[in-house]
Design a protein around this motif. Structure first.
Motif, PDB file in Angstrom:
ATOM      1  N   SER A  95       1.000  -2.280   0.713  1.00 56.21           N
ATOM      2  CA  SER A  95      -0.213  -2.335   1.540  1.00 56.21           C
ATOM      3  C   SER A  95      -1.478  -2.324   0.681  1.00 56.21           C
ATOM      4  CB  SER A  95      -0.243  -1.184   2.540  1.00 56.21           C
ATOM      5  OG  SER A  95      -0.421   0.037   1.879  1.00 56.21           O
ATOM      6  N   THR A  98      -1.542  -6.371  -0.278  1.00 55.39           N
ATOM      7  CA  THR A  98      -1.783  -7.346   0.781  1.00 55.39           C
ATOM      8  C   THR A  98      -1.856  -6.645   2.131  1.00 55.39           C
ATOM      9  OG1 THR A  98      -1.015  -9.384   1.805  1.00 55.39           O
ATOM     10  CG2 THR A  98       0.677  -7.837   1.104  1.00 55.39           C
ATOM     11  N   SER A  99      -2.534  -7.294   3.061  1.00 50.17           N
ATOM     12  CA  SER A  99      -2.614  -6.757   4.421  1.00 50.17           C
ATOM     13  C   SER A  99      -1.781  -7.582   5.390  1.00 50.17           C
ATOM     14  CB  SER A  99      -4.074  -6.710   4.890  1.00 50.17           C
ATOM     15  OG  SER A  99      -4.602  -8.020   4.904  1.00 50.17           O
ATOM     16  N   SER A 100      -0.990  -8.514   4.883  1.00 43.97           N
ATOM     17  CA  SER A 100      -0.153  -9.361   5.726  1.00 43.97           C
ATOM     18  C   SER A 100       1.013  -8.546   6.287  1.00 43.97           C
ATOM     19  CB  SER A 100       0.388 -10.536   4.908  1.00 43.97           C
ATOM     20  OG  SER A 100       1.346 -11.239   5.658  1.00 43.97           O
ATOM     21  N   VAL A 102       3.631  -9.658   7.841  1.00 44.96           N
ATOM     22  CA  VAL A 102       4.921 -10.308   7.578  1.00 44.96           C
ATOM     23  C   VAL A 102       5.451  -9.867   6.213  1.00 44.96           C
ATOM     24  CG1 VAL A 102       6.067 -12.528   7.235  1.00 44.96           C
ATOM     25  CG2 VAL A 102       4.379 -12.268   9.049  1.00 44.96           C
ATOM     26  N   ILE A 103       4.606  -9.868   5.221  1.00 43.86           N
ATOM     27  CA  ILE A 103       5.023  -9.432   3.881  1.00 43.86           C
ATOM     28  C   ILE A 103       5.383  -7.954   3.888  1.00 43.86           C
ATOM     29  CG2 ILE A 103       4.239  -9.110   1.503  1.00 43.86           C
ATOM     30  CD1 ILE A 103       2.656 -11.718   1.831  1.00 43.86           C
ATOM     31  N   GLN A 104       4.615  -7.144   4.600  1.00 41.22           N
ATOM     32  CA  GLN A 104       4.930  -5.722   4.680  1.00 41.22           C
ATOM     33  C   GLN A 104       6.266  -5.491   5.371  1.00 41.22           C
ATOM     34  OE1 GLN A 104       1.644  -3.638   6.430  1.00 41.22           O
ATOM     35  NE2 GLN A 104       0.274  -4.072   4.704  1.00 41.22           N
TER      36      GLN A 104
END
Length: 141
Positions: A95, A98-100, A102-104
């Motif tokens: 986190s 990235t704030s995506s 989907v990736i998290q």
């Protein structure tokens, strides 16, 4: 100590196979228990455990199987909390990058899978070190 009455099903020169005796309210056999109805959906599989036969048990004998609570609690922590903590830590770390969502989510799945793998590895290592000494069996019949 956590105890369970078991019946010796099969013996060899150095091992024995045991199955648990049914305990509880006996409603499962009458079918009046809601939990028994749900359990029937998953089949009536008999759980059996192979142990080292140190006291020359014979098939049909009853025994009491005991397990120390501390070993039980350690296995619970390894099975449930380690994958959960691994997942949470991996999501927290990603986190910052990235704030995506989907990736998290993908990283969370890999974090939990890593925790499960690590827990299985640690349990296997501990199992070989204990060599069955964590279970105590004593004859009751």
């Amino acid at each position: 100590m956590i105890t369970q009455i078991v019946e010796v099903v099969e013996t060899t020169a150095d091992t024995m196979t045991v199955k648990p005796q049914q305990q509880g309210c006996q409603s499962c056999s009458t079918g009046s228990c809601g939990v028994s109805n749900i359990a029937r959906l998953f089949g009536n599989r008999q759980h059996q455990l192979r142990l080292i036969n140190t006291s020359d048990f014979k098939a049909g004998e009853l025994a009491e199987l005991s397990l120390d609570e501390s070993i039980f609690m350690r296995s619970v922590v390894l099975q449930y909390l380690l994958p959960l903590v691994s997942m949470i830590l991996s999501v927290m770390l990603v986190s910052f990058v990235t704030s995506s969502l989907v990736i998290q989510l993908i990283v969370a799945i890999f974090g939990m899978a890593t925790g499960v793998y690590l827990a299985r590895y640690l349990i296997k290592q501990n199992e070989h070190r204990l060599e069955g000494r964590h279970l105590q069996v004593r004859r009751i019949s």
